[in-house]
Design a protein around this motif. Structure first.
Motif, PDB file in Angstrom:
ATOM      1  N   GLN A 122       0.829  -1.200   0.000  1.00  0.00           N
ATOM      2  CA  GLN A 122       0.000   0.000   0.000  1.00  0.00           C
ATOM      3  C   GLN A 122       0.864   1.250   0.000  1.00  0.00           C
ATOM      4  OE1 GLN A 122      -3.416   0.237  -0.171  1.00  0.00           O
ATOM      5  NE2 GLN A 122      -3.106   2.446  -0.305  1.00  0.00           N
ATOM      6  N   LYS A 123       1.940   1.223   0.781  1.00  0.00           N
ATOM      7  CA  LYS A 123       2.820   2.396   0.848  1.00  0.00           C
ATOM      8  C   LYS A 123       3.491   2.647  -0.498  1.00  0.00           C
ATOM      9  CE  LYS A 123       4.427   5.577   3.641  1.00  0.00           C
ATOM     10  NZ  LYS A 123       3.521   6.545   4.310  1.00  0.00           N
ATOM     11  N   ARG A 124       3.887   1.560  -1.142  1.00  0.00           N
ATOM     12  CA  ARG A 124       4.527   1.702  -2.449  1.00  0.00           C
ATOM     13  C   ARG A 124       3.526   2.215  -3.482  1.00  0.00           C
ATOM     14  NH1 ARG A 124       9.117   3.184  -4.424  1.00  0.00           N
ATOM     15  NH2 ARG A 124       9.244   2.701  -6.637  1.00  0.00           N
ATOM     16  N   LEU A 125       2.301   1.759  -3.384  1.00  0.00           N
ATOM     17  CA  LEU A 125       1.271   2.218  -4.317  1.00  0.00           C
ATOM     18  C   LEU A 125       1.045   3.721  -4.166  1.00  0.00           C
ATOM     19  CD1 LEU A 125      -0.906   1.657  -6.433  1.00  0.00           C
ATOM     20  CD2 LEU A 125      -2.483   1.115  -4.566  1.00  0.00           C
ATOM     21  N   GLU A 126       1.013   4.210  -2.923  1.00  0.00           N
ATOM     22  CA  GLU A 126       0.840   5.650  -2.692  1.00  0.00           C
ATOM     23  C   GLU A 126       1.990   6.433  -3.321  1.00  0.00           C
ATOM     24  OE1 GLU A 126       0.557   6.072   1.509  1.00  0.00           O
ATOM     25  OE2 GLU A 126      -1.367   5.000   1.661  1.00  0.00           O
ATOM     26  N   SER A 127       3.179   5.862  -3.218  1.00  0.00           N
ATOM     27  CA  SER A 127       4.349   6.506  -3.813  1.00  0.00           C
ATOM     28  C   SER A 127       4.247   6.536  -5.341  1.00  0.00           C
ATOM     29  CB  SER A 127       5.612   5.749  -3.378  1.00  0.00           C
ATOM     30  OG  SER A 127       6.760   6.297  -3.979  1.00  0.00           O
ATOM     31  N   ILE A 180       1.465   6.439  -7.096  1.00  0.00           N
ATOM     32  CA  ILE A 180       0.401   7.386  -7.443  1.00  0.00           C
ATOM     33  C   ILE A 180       0.948   8.809  -7.446  1.00  0.00           C
ATOM     34  CG2 ILE A 180      -1.731   8.444  -6.565  1.00  0.00           C
ATOM     35  CD1 ILE A 180      -2.577   5.607  -5.670  1.00  0.00           C
ATOM     36  N   ALA A 181       1.757   9.147  -6.442  1.00  0.00           N
ATOM     37  CA  ALA A 181       2.377  10.475  -6.395  1.00  0.00           C
ATOM     38  C   ALA A 181       3.226  10.732  -7.632  1.00  0.00           C
ATOM     39  CB  ALA A 181       3.222  10.611  -5.129  1.00  0.00           C
ATOM     40  N   HIS A 182       3.910   9.697  -8.078  1.00  0.00           N
ATOM     41  CA  HIS A 182       4.820   9.830  -9.217  1.00  0.00           C
ATOM     42  C   HIS A 182       4.052   9.947 -10.536  1.00  0.00           C
ATOM     43  CE1 HIS A 182       8.934   8.909 -10.979  1.00  0.00           C
ATOM     44  NE2 HIS A 182       8.146   8.864 -12.054  1.00  0.00           N
ATOM     45  N   THR A 227      13.363  17.131 -15.532  1.00  0.00           N
ATOM     46  CA  THR A 227      12.648  17.928 -14.542  1.00  0.00           C
ATOM     47  C   THR A 227      11.403  17.193 -14.067  1.00  0.00           C
ATOM     48  OG1 THR A 227      13.461  20.006 -15.473  1.00  0.00           O
ATOM     49  CG2 THR A 227      11.449  20.115 -14.156  1.00  0.00           C
ATOM     50  N   GLN A 228      10.665  16.575 -15.006  1.00  0.00           N
ATOM     51  CA  GLN A 228       9.453  15.839 -14.665  1.00  0.00           C
ATOM     52  C   GLN A 228       9.756  14.702 -13.692  1.00  0.00           C
ATOM     53  OE1 GLN A 228       5.813  15.330 -15.963  1.00  0.00           O
ATOM     54  NE2 GLN A 228       6.223  17.464 -15.514  1.00  0.00           N
ATOM     55  N   GLU A 229      10.786  13.904 -14.008  1.00  0.00           N
ATOM     56  CA  GLU A 229      11.116  12.772 -13.150  1.00  0.00           C
ATOM     57  C   GLU A 229      11.671  13.250 -11.813  1.00  0.00           C
ATOM     58  OE1 GLU A 229       9.887  10.167 -13.813  1.00  0.00           O
ATOM     59  OE2 GLU A 229       9.825   9.851 -15.971  1.00  0.00           O
ATOM     60  N   GLN A 272       7.419  11.836  -4.449  1.00  0.00           N
ATOM     61  CA  GLN A 272       7.441  10.520  -3.802  1.00  0.00           C
ATOM     62  C   GLN A 272       8.098  10.584  -2.426  1.00  0.00           C
ATOM     63  OE1 GLN A 272       9.039   8.344  -7.457  1.00  0.00           O
ATOM     64  NE2 GLN A 272       7.990   6.685  -6.399  1.00  0.00           N
ATOM     65  N   MET A 273       9.185  11.355  -2.342  1.00  0.00           N
ATOM     66  CA  MET A 273       9.895  11.478  -1.066  1.00  0.00           C
ATOM     67  C   MET A 273       8.996  12.091   0.008  1.00  0.00           C
ATOM     68  SD  MET A 273      13.120  10.345  -1.320  1.00  0.00           S
ATOM     69  CE  MET A 273      14.264  11.290  -0.312  1.00  0.00           C
ATOM     70  N   LYS A 274       8.060  12.944  -0.405  1.00  0.00           N
ATOM     71  CA  LYS A 274       7.114  13.515   0.535  1.00  0.00           C
ATOM     72  C   LYS A 274       6.199  12.428   1.118  1.00  0.00           C
ATOM     73  CE  LYS A 274       7.845  18.032   0.184  1.00  0.00           C
ATOM     74  NZ  LYS A 274       8.103  18.904   1.363  1.00  0.00           N
ATOM     75  N   ILE A 275       5.933  11.393   0.303  1.00  0.00           N
ATOM     76  CA  ILE A 275       5.042  10.310   0.709  1.00  0.00           C
ATOM     77  C   ILE A 275       5.773   9.248   1.516  1.00  0.00           C
ATOM     78  CG2 ILE A 275       3.486   8.491  -0.120  1.00  0.00           C
ATOM     79  CD1 ILE A 275       2.449  11.315  -0.650  1.00  0.00           C
TER      80      ILE A 275
END
Length: 783
Positions: free
Chosen positions: A614-619, A621-623, A653-655, A662-665
């Motif tokens: 789940q945590k990886r999925l949230e990351s 999604i952020a990306h 820049t996009q990546e 992602q780091m925020k998540i």
């Protein structure tokens, strides 16, 4: 004079006049390697026979499963020459193989033959070699019926993008099913213009008919003839061989396919055509040919004997080219000079320096011979800065001639635009037109699509069962014509305004993408990748190592509570709906190298069978959604499509922005550092070595294969050092975003569309741009 010149091209003249000056060593090495040529040309849209398997070492040979081969195939040495070492197999029964034209062959005999190939017995340079198995082509019935057995092919000699001579080669009993003339195959001359056969030769002698074959081959017209000529010209162009012989076969179902390219073509083609090759080569010397299409047109106009004969009989006029040698007739001698034919000019011109030598004054009367025609005219003297021509013959003196139609291409070069320009009012560029054209071109490139192996799953299964194996990836042929794309880009002329500079940079990036795709399978692929995406230099590698220590991989968290694939798809669909992005669809894709990728046509691609926490999925999604899809949607709101497609170098820049998000998540994102280290490993070792290094870093097997594949895609031989360097942009982009934020930069500006940090100053000066509609919560209300 080095040679007497009856027009016949001999081996010494071929080597000194054409191979040495026109064929660089690098291009010759490419042509000598059948595998390298196959990968290189297939990546550029030239159809080639399918590759089944390669054997590169004795270890490969001992482990090779012959049962995995199809019933029909061809075994070849990679560096073979003159047809030596090639074994075509038409069928098999267990461990017995039926060889075309040469009886049966046991598995043991095939094994021994491959061993000889590995030892370099058939190699052009007597060095160790590679054996490979490829598709056996079934020749079209219209041509096959004239061959005893084996595969007939068509050899086309090309120079300066112009096909100058061609012949059909027919296997015989004497040649044991091979199409090599020195082994007893039959050569049949072909008229370049029409693709009709002319003369028949065997063992350097003219023969009236093909022995043992019913029907007269002189009634044959080669199918797909113009396609073959264009294929040969394109192959010569993209391999950078100035003088080449291209061997093409006519498959029964697929049509023309390129078999191989020869940098040291034999000279029997001139016997089959009863025409001196050197004379034809001299005739095209110095002609400027911009594209293969123009080269083919010139060839058909210059060397189509039947067309010339028919036209002469019908009109009573002689057909001449756009350049001709003439003889000026003086009182006691003749002076031979090179002349240009120019139907745009009324009177003929003579070079002033030549006229002085001949004792002629301005407006002097002269007589000259053009072909067999004697012409008397008055010439005007001019200084010719180009010493290539000493005379220009105008239309007043050309009434008895038909001119080669390719002369019309010269109109583009004539300085006759003053009158038109004097009435032109410049209103500046039409940016909406430029935007549309550049974005349409960019859509055609599909960089990652062309760099996605079509046999990824098969090679993954094979590698994971034997990690010493070096995967051999295959790729889709280019789905666009690089020549046409370059012409289209050349016609787009942005100005020096902020928006014009954005388009100019985008043009340059598209060219770099094309060059990279053109080098799939070549030894320069890595260098071209570095030109587009940059290098994994020592400083970046050091920063990656530090970053990895500060953000270690949490393998336990990655493995805990994994969501099933259907749950992952459901969660992604739900988050899209939350943001009102219901026009985006989630679609599973089996051969996706990444876990998730925001593609075109509002499709979010999900790797089939993906299970993540789940945590990886949230990351993720952020990306993908809250960065890539948000910026794409915001770009659509702008008046110019380039903000949706992406400006030049926007991807870094996009990546970087996506990773920062992602780091925020997750608080950590060690993967981006591992990608940089994987690229650095790939620059020093082969696929298996990269995979092993990644395992040592604690990366699990499936993902280690995925990362190694991303670094080695685009390379012909994954066992050699070299890399696709795109994955370094994640960490480089992250560091740049981090630095931008540290200096007080406003991240909202980067969500206006798919832009690069370097574009911000230019973007701020472009009027009528809209603020971003979609923003992540933490960007709306930064803490």
């Amino acid at each position: 004079m080095l040679f007497s010149n009856p027009g016949i091209l001999g081996i010494n003249a071929r080597n000194l006049l054409y191979i040495r000056p026109y064929n660089k060593k690098k291009a010759i090495r490419l042509a000598d390697s059948k595998l390298a040529t196959k990968f290189f040309l297939a990546a550029r849209g030239i159809p080639v026979p399918k590759l089944y398997a390669t054997i590169r070492s004795r270890r490969d040979l001992e482990k090779f499963d012959f049962n995995a081969l199809p019933n029909s195939f061809v075994l070849k040495p990679n560096l073979g020459y003159g047809g030596e070492g090639i074994i075509p197999i038409e069928s098999r029964e267990g461990n017995t193989f039926h060889r075309i034209g040469a009886g049966i062959m046991t598995k043991e005999a095939l094994h021994d033959h491959i061993s000889d190939i590995l030892d370099g017995r058939f190699s052009i340079s007597d060095v160790g070699d590679i054996a490979f198995f490829e598709q056996r082509i079934i020749c079209a019935d219209s041509v096959r019926k004239f061959a005893y057995a084996g595969l007939p092919d068509i050899r086309i000699v090309v120079h300066n993008l112009i096909p100058v001579m061609a012949m059909l080669r027919l296997p015989t009993r004497e040649s044991r099913g091979l199409a090599n003339l020195h082994q007893g195959a039959i050569g049949v001359g072909i008229d370049i213009a029409r693709g009709e056969v002319t003369n028949i030769v065997q063992n350097s002698r003219i023969i009236p008919q093909i022995p043992g074959v019913d029907g007269d081959i002189r009634n044959l017209k080669i199918p797909h003839w113009e396609t073959m000529l264009l294929m040969a010209s394109k192959a010569q162009f993209i391999t950078n061989l100035g003088y080449a012989a291209v061997d093409i076969v006519l498959d029964k179902s697929s049509g023309p396919m390129l078999l191989e390219i020869n940098a040291r073509a034999g000279l029997a083609v001139q016997i089959a055509n009863l025409t001196p090759l050197r004379r034809r080569l001299q005739r095209i010397e110095g002609i400027k040919v911009a594209t293969p299409e123009k080269g083919v047109r010139i060839a058909q106009d210059l060397f189509g004997h039947k067309i010339e004969k028919d036209m002469k009989l019908a009109s009573g006029k002689t057909v001449i080219g756009i350049e001709e040698d003439i003889e000026i007739m003086l009182q006691s001698e003749t002076q031979r000079v090179h002349a240009r034919i120019d139907m745009e000019r009324k009177n003929s011109l003579l070079d002033r320096s030549l006229a002085t030598k001949l004792g002629l004054s301005d407006n002097a009367k002269i007589k000259f011979m053009l072909g067999k025609n004697r012409i008397q005219t008055v010439v005007t003297l001019r200084d010719f800065p180009n010493e290539k021509y000493s005379m220009i013959i105008g239309k007043r003196d050309l009434g008895d001639f038909l001119i080669d139609p390719s002369k019309t291409e010269k109109k583009i070069e004539l300085p006759k635009a003053e009158k038109t320009l004097s009435f032109t009012i410049s209103k500046g560029p039409n940016f909406y037109d430029i935007d549309l054209r550049i974005c349409e071109i960019d859509k055609k490139i599909k960089l990652l699509h062309h760099l996605t192996p079509i046999n990824y799953l098969e090679e993954k299964k094979r590698f994971l069962s034997d990690t010493s194996y070096q995967p051999q990836f295959e790729y889709q042929p280019l789905k666009f014509d690089p020549f046409t794309i370059r012409d289209e880009l050349d016609a787009i002329m942005p100005d020096d305004s902020p928006l014009g500079i954005l388009y100019r940079r985008k043009k340059e990036e598209i060219i770099l993408k094309i060059i990279l795709l053109e080098h799939i399978g070549s030894e320069n692929f890595t260098r071209q990748s570095e030109c587009l995406f940059g290098k994994a230099d020592a400083e970046l590698i050091q920063r990656a190592e530090i970053f990895l220590k500060e953000n270690p991989e949490d393998a336990e968290r990655e493995r805990s509570e994994l969501l099933a694939p259907e749950q992952v798809k459901h969660e992604l669909t739900k988050i899209l709906k939350k943001y009102g992005l219901t026009h985006w669809k989630v679609k599973e894709k089996s051969e996706l190298i990444s876990n998730l990728m925001a593609g075109k046509h509002h499709t979010l691609f999900l790797r089939s069978g993906l299970k993540i926490s789940q945590k990886r999925l949230e990351s993720v999604i952020a990306h993908e959604i809250e960065t890539h899809i948000f910026t794409a949607e915001n770009g659509k709101e702008q008046p110019y499509q380039i903000f949706n497609r992406g400006t030049a170098q926007y991807l870094k820049t996009q990546e970087g922005l996506a990773v920062y998000h992602q780091m925020k998540i997750s608080g950590r994102e060690s993967r981006i550092a591992a990608l940089v280290l994987a690229v650095s490993f790939a620059m020093r070792t082969g696929f298996s070595g990269v995979f092993t290094k990644l395992l040592e870093m604690g990366i699990e097997k499936e993902r280690a294969f995925l990362v190694a594949s991303k670094t080695k895609r685009g390379l012909e031989d994954t066992s050699l050092p070299g890399a696709f360097t795109k994955d370094i942009i994640y960490l480089k982009g992250f560091f740049e975003i981090e630095e931008y934020v540290a200096k007080g930069g406003d991240l909202k500006k980067l969500f206006i569309g798919k832009i690069s940090l370097e574009d911000l100053d230019l973007v701020s000066k472009i009027p009528n741009l809209k603020p971003p509609k979609f923003l992540p919560e933490w960007v709306k209300e930064p803490k």
